[in-house]
Design an enzyme around this catalytic site. Structure first.
Site, PDB file in Angstrom:
ATOM      1  N   ARG A  23       1.208  -1.272  -0.483  1.00  0.00           N
ATOM      2  CA  ARG A  23       0.396   0.014   0.163  1.00  0.00           C
ATOM      3  C   ARG A  23       1.063   1.356   0.150  1.00  0.00           C
ATOM      4  NH1 ARG A  23      -3.250  -2.457  -1.423  1.00  0.00           N
ATOM      5  NH2 ARG A  23      -5.281  -3.644  -0.865  1.00  0.00           N
ATOM      6  N   GLU A  29      -3.265   7.621  -4.199  1.00  0.00           N
ATOM      7  CA  GLU A  29      -3.313   7.341  -5.341  1.00  0.00           C
ATOM      8  C   GLU A  29      -4.674   7.340  -6.340  1.00  0.00           C
ATOM      9  OE1 GLU A  29      -1.786   3.115  -4.897  1.00  0.00           O
ATOM     10  OE2 GLU A  29      -4.072   2.578  -5.303  1.00  0.00           O
ATOM     11  N   HIS A  70      -1.459   0.769  -9.984  1.00  0.00           N
ATOM     12  CA  HIS A  70      -1.921  -0.775  -9.038  1.00  0.00           C
ATOM     13  C   HIS A  70      -2.397  -1.832  -9.572  1.00  0.00           C
ATOM     14  CE1 HIS A  70      -4.603  -0.851  -4.825  1.00  0.00           C
ATOM     15  NE2 HIS A  70      -3.172  -2.027  -5.704  1.00  0.00           N
TER      16      HIS A  70
END
Ligand code: 8YV
Length: 324
Positions: free
Chosen positions: A243, A272, A290
């Site tokens: 993360r 993000e 991601h």
């Protein structure tokens, strides 16, 4: 796979879908349950007042989560079924306090996330993306490209030796790397040659590649800060498939700009989909949007597990992969 409950038995069950999921997954759930698309509801407060009391389940993801206010505003809520292994944006404490059962999708994505970690290690070390840009720009006939770094023989430090971390370690070992790890607890069920470090700073000192595979959330926030990056050193690479919040991104940008670390491979970012503008011009950074679990095969397995959890709950009050 367990048998699906009959559509007649689920058609009157109201679910709140927190955000858009895979089209096939949405179609499957919507064909059998009464689904309310949260993100399309214009007056959400009015919806909560009139329809909120009927909602028995939230279907969400590691991206959309379910916060305290939402959980507390649904009095009949029984379960939160999430797409993704990470559940940091779901307020677990509130779910527990309200006796709401929560599930995620562990196990099925370990291979693909670990593959992505290795892809980032190789891409950053061998300058793969930069080399691709070099060829496309037509520079090859006139210029030499320069050298990358070999990963074999180097030290891979895995931060978080869970299911994903273990798969990363196995792959890195196959590439000839030495493995060390940080974990809350030392694991006795892993190869004896995996060296345990009781803190991240000492692991960073002993690593050429620091690979992050810990869960997100308050406990791991900014675990990778300026001192850890300094310990990783000018030959070291940071790889993040965990993360974005695990890394102090401002400190990372500074370390990359000052070349106090050699490079980074990042699938996730602190804010993000916003990516720090400073990273755009740095060739030693490889960035992905991601996508670590993003293969047809793995996303299908994750979607299947979401449906199985949902059906298991509403047919027999069970979750296959329960968090709490
Ligand atoms: C998903 C992830 O893309 O599983 C996780 O925790 O980060 C990814 O696999 C994400 O959760 C879906 O939004």
């Amino acid at each position: 796979m367990t048998a699906k409950p009959s559509p007649e038995s689920t058609a009157s069950i109201d679910l709140l879908m927190a955000g858009p999921l895979l089209p096939g997954l949405m179609a499957d759930i919507e064909s059998r349950y009464r689904v309310h698309r949260w993100w399309e509801i214009k007056d959400q407060a009015a919806f909560l007042e009139t329809q909120g009391p009927a909602i028995r389940g939230i279907v969400t993801s590691g991206r959309f989560g379910a916060d305290k206010a939402l959980i507390e505003s649904l009095p009949a809520l029984e379960t939160i079924v999430s797409f993704g292994v990470g559940y940091d944006p779901i307020d677990i404490a509130t779910a527990q306090a309200r006796n709401v059962a929560v599930s995620n999708t562990p196990g099925v994505l370990d291979d693909c996330v670990a593959d992505t970690a290795l892809a980032l290690m190789l891409a950053a070390s061998r300058r793969i993306v930069e080399a691709d840009r070099f060829v496309r720009a037509g520079r090859w006939p006139n210029e030499g490209f320069g050298l990358g770094r070999k990963i074999g023989g180097k030290r891979c430090g895995v931060v978080g030796l869970g299911n994903i971390g273990l798969q990363i370690a196995r792959r890195a070992e196959a590439f000839g790397m030495d493995i060390a790890y940080y974990n809350r607890r030392q694991r006795s069920d892993v190869p004896a040659n995996y060296a345990y470090h009781a803190d991240v700073l000492s692991l960073a000192q002993a690593s050429d590649y620091l690979v992050l595979a810990v869960p997100g959330g308050a406990q791991t926030r900014h675990m990778i800060d300026a001192p850890v990056l300094e310990a990783l050193g000018p030959q070291g690479f940071l790889i993040n498939v965990a993360r974005g919040t695990v890394v102090d991104e401002t400190a990372l940008v500074k370390a990359l700009q000052a070349k106090t670390i050699a490079g980074a491979g990042l699938d996730v970012f602190e804010f993000e989909p916003q990516v720090p503008a400073e990273l755009m011009s740095l060739d030693q950074v490889v960035m992905l949007p991601h996508i670590a679990s993003g293969t047809f095969e793995t996303r299908k397995a994750m979607a299947d597990l979401v449906v199985e959890n949902l059906d298991a709950w509403f047919s027999r009050r069970e979750l296959l992969t329960r968090v709490v």
